[in-house]
Design a protein around this motif. Sequence first.
Motif, mmCIF file in Angstrom:
data_model
loop_
_atom_site.group_PDB
_atom_site.id
_atom_site.type_symbol
_atom_site.label_atom_id
_atom_site.label_comp_id
_atom_site.label_asym_id
_atom_site.label_seq_id
_atom_site.Cartn_x
_atom_site.Cartn_y
_atom_site.Cartn_z
ATOM 1 N N LYS A 5 -7.224 -5.074 -11.184
ATOM 2 C CA LYS A 5 -7.904 -3.845 -10.773
ATOM 3 C C LYS A 5 -9.115 -4.175 -9.895
ATOM 4 N N HIS A 8 -8.008 -4.870 -6.324
ATOM 5 C CA HIS A 8 -7.646 -3.684 -5.556
ATOM 6 C C HIS A 8 -8.864 -2.819 -5.223
ATOM 7 N N SER A 34 1.628 5.025 2.294
ATOM 8 C CA SER A 34 1.941 4.809 0.873
ATOM 9 C C SER A 34 1.839 3.329 0.496
ATOM 10 N N LYS A 38 -0.434 2.361 -2.569
ATOM 11 C CA LYS A 38 0.154 1.661 -3.724
ATOM 12 C C LYS A 38 -0.565 0.365 -4.043
ATOM 13 N N TYR A 39 -0.976 -0.403 -3.025
ATOM 14 C CA TYR A 39 -1.677 -1.634 -3.387
ATOM 15 C C TYR A 39 -3.105 -1.348 -3.818
ATOM 16 N N SER A 41 -4.036 1.204 -5.582
ATOM 17 C CA SER A 41 -3.970 1.730 -6.949
ATOM 18 C C SER A 41 -3.461 0.687 -7.941
ATOM 19 N N GLU A 43 -0.378 -0.247 -8.048
ATOM 20 C CA GLU A 43 1.035 0.032 -8.292
ATOM 21 C C GLU A 43 1.923 -1.023 -7.639
ATOM 22 N N GLN A 44 1.435 -1.617 -6.557
ATOM 23 C CA GLN A 44 2.193 -2.629 -5.827
ATOM 24 C C GLN A 44 1.323 -3.857 -5.642
#
Length: 72
Positions: A5, A8, A34, A38-39, A41, A43-44
């Motif tokens: 986290k 990011h 996106s 996504k990165y 957040s 998510e990726q």
Amino acid sequence: MNTIKKYHILLRQYRLKLGLTQAELACKLNESQSFVSKYESGEQRIDLYELEKICGCLEVPLLDFVRAYIES
């Protein structure tokens, strides 16, 4: 704080410091908005090649990003 986290959040902070939207950064990266979302957040995940490319678009040398990550 979770290390992923933190990673990011730091990328997002550099983007915002330049005053770029996710869409503007995505355009510089030749990616979709996106992808950036996504990165940022978490998510990726991104690999080293992508990180180097992102840092280039954010005008921060990769080594400086790594130092900032370690120090945060």
